[in-house]
Write a protein that holds these residues in place. Structure first.
Motif, short mmCIF file in Angstrom:
data_model
loop_
_atom_site.label_atom_id
_atom_site.label_comp_id
_atom_site.label_asym_id
_atom_site.label_seq_id
_atom_site.Cartn_x
_atom_site.Cartn_y
_atom_site.Cartn_z
N GLY A 124 0.81 -1.21 0.00
CA GLY A 124 0.00 0.00 0.00
C GLY A 124 0.84 1.27 0.00
O GLY A 124 0.54 2.23 -0.73
N ASP A 157 -1.99 2.49 -2.49
CA ASP A 157 -3.25 1.74 -2.46
C ASP A 157 -3.67 1.46 -1.01
O ASP A 157 -3.24 0.48 -0.41
CB ASP A 157 -3.07 0.42 -3.23
CG ASP A 157 -4.35 -0.40 -3.29
OD1 ASP A 157 -5.42 0.12 -2.94
OD2 ASP A 157 -4.26 -1.58 -3.66
N ASN A 158 -4.49 2.36 -0.44
CA ASN A 158 -5.04 2.18 0.91
C ASN A 158 -3.96 1.95 1.96
O ASN A 158 -4.11 1.11 2.85
CB ASN A 158 -6.03 1.00 0.93
CG ASN A 158 -7.27 1.27 0.11
OD1 ASN A 158 -7.82 2.37 0.13
ND2 ASN A 158 -7.69 0.27 -0.64
N ALA A 161 -5.10 2.57 5.73
CA ALA A 161 -6.08 1.58 6.18
C ALA A 161 -5.44 0.21 6.35
O ALA A 161 -5.72 -0.50 7.33
CB ALA A 161 -7.23 1.50 5.17
N GLU A 162 -4.57 -0.17 5.42
CA GLU A 162 -3.93 -1.49 5.51
C GLU A 162 -2.93 -1.55 6.67
O GLU A 162 -2.77 -2.59 7.32
CB GLU A 162 -3.24 -1.84 4.19
CG GLU A 162 -4.19 -2.01 3.02
CD GLU A 162 -5.18 -3.15 3.22
OE1 GLU A 162 -4.86 -4.09 3.97
OE2 GLU A 162 -6.26 -3.09 2.62
#
Length: 398
Positions: free
Chosen positions: A132, A137-138, A141-142
């Motif tokens: 990520g 890519d996120n 959150a990850e």
């Protein structure tokens, strides 16, 4: 008898999701027995889907219109309301649904389609978090998921306390709670803080294919390990599949085997990156497909999910003579897999153990065939007519 089933989504056999598929299968069977089936739903499906037939439908929302819902019950002379497990934003409607039904003499069933406590087992990996940050890519959150996974022993008791009412309220307000497995009675009781268990009953999900693998199909199996799943790392944990495959690829005796993945999802780019990073050979992504023929041709089915309720993919694979090798993370596996007979269970996150068991089976053609036939026979316990009979017996007991 008139039955209203309430789902998060409208219903189509073409749409994904176990709750959706089992609703379509059961409503068709109930209708053939003379039970009039109605559907309540909170979210519509895209127009490309052909909707399953119901006598009537009602589109609900989280701000339940009491008068409209009550009129629907009365107009259609509903006898039983079955509330399937709902998305969290729709949960506040459950108490109102129960109260409206009960004051009109309508019985209420709550069907819980997951394993109790699944909310506390979201999985995050450092590999996914790192990907990520590298790709944007996120990442945040990850990383949070990874940190929560690392500290689960600290916050899980608090999480379960917060979840208590989500389990207690449906039990208190309904006439019956249908669990997918008898192995879920104790964890549901513990989470809800309810000592009594007289409202519980257990009914697994029915098979959906009309045919079984033949002995000839089992003889013709390909040297393929199969995954059928939604590509979401936080629940399906397919990185563990690739870690297992990485170990298996070190054995030259297994060089004629391949790993095949049927499905799609947001983490497909992450998985393709892992394959490139680890230089993993003989990995095939098929995209979204009807999986029946893939089950029929594969020799072994893999599952690494952090939690499931009653994964229909295991029964579907078994019906096609494909035994499962799975990480033992949820109670219903005890109903679906007879360890050493119709499949293999390994400890959670035990990649080395999974690779060892797979290698044993991959090198033993006779054992695989015996296990394939045992899996096929075990799947017959969940033929639609047997599952439907349990539901009808429940309806008649209310």
């Amino acid at each position: 008898m008139n039955l209203l089933t309430i789902n998060s989504f409208d219903c189509s056999l073409q749409a994904g999701g176990g709750v959706n598929r089992i609703t379509a299968i059961l409503s068709k069977a109930f209708t053939e027995l003379g039970i009039n089936c109605y559907l309540g739903y909170f979210e519509a499906l895209p127009e490309k889907f052909t909707l399953a037939p119901f006598a009537d439908r009602i589109h609900l929302n989280k701000n339940l219109d009491v008068a409209v819902f009550e009129q629907f019950l009365l107009r259609n002379q509903i006898d039983i309301v079955q509330v399937n497990f709902l998305k969290k934003e729709n949960l506040p409607t459950i108490r109102s649904i129960y109260e409206i039904a009960h004051r009109n003499g309508v019985k209420v069933i709550y069907a819980f389609h997951m394993c109790p406590g699944f909310q506390s087992v979201t999985y995050g990996s450092w590999l996914r978090a790192l990907y990520g940050w590298k790709t944007g890519d996120n990442a945040v959150a990850e990383t949070k998921k990874w940190l929560m996974t690392c500290t689960r022993s600290l916050w899980k008791p608090i999480s379960q306390w917060i979840l208590r009412n989500k389990y207690r309220i449906p039990y208190q307000y309904c006439d019956k709670v249908v669990l997918l497995s008898s192995h879920y009675r104790t964890p549901y009781s513990q989470l809800s803080g309810i000592e009594a268990s007289d409202k519980f009953t257990a009914i697994g999900n029915a098979l959906r294919f009309e045919t079984y693998a033949s002995d000839a199909d089992i003889e013709a199996k390909k040297k393929t390990l199969l995954v059928v799943a939604r590509f979401d790392e936080d629940t399906k944990r397919l990185s563990l599949v690739f870690k297992t495959w990485k170990q298996l690829c070190l054995d030259p005796q297994l060089s004629d085997w391949k790993l095949q993945l049927v499905g799609d999802g947001r983490d497909l780019p992450f998985y393709k990156n892992l394959i490139q990073k680890w230089d993993l050979p003989r990995v095939e992504f098929t995209g979204l497909q009807n999986p029946q023929e893939y089950y029929r041709k594969a020799s072994l089915f893999l599952m690494t999910s952090s939690a499931e309720g009653w994964p229909m993919v295991i029964n579907e694979a078994a019906q096609m003579g494909t035994p499962t090798v799975a990480m033992n993370t949820f109670g219903a596996l005890q109903d679906l897999v007879a360890p050493g007979v119709s499949g293999v269970l390994v400890d959670d996150e035990d990649v080395a153990g999974m690779a060892l068991k797979l290698r044993e089976l991959m090198l033993n053609n006779d054992k695989r065939k015996l296990m394939a036939k045992a899996a096929r026979e075990q799947s017959r316990l969940f033929e639609p007519q047997l599952i439907v009979a349990k539901w009808v017996q429940l309806f008649n007991s209310l």
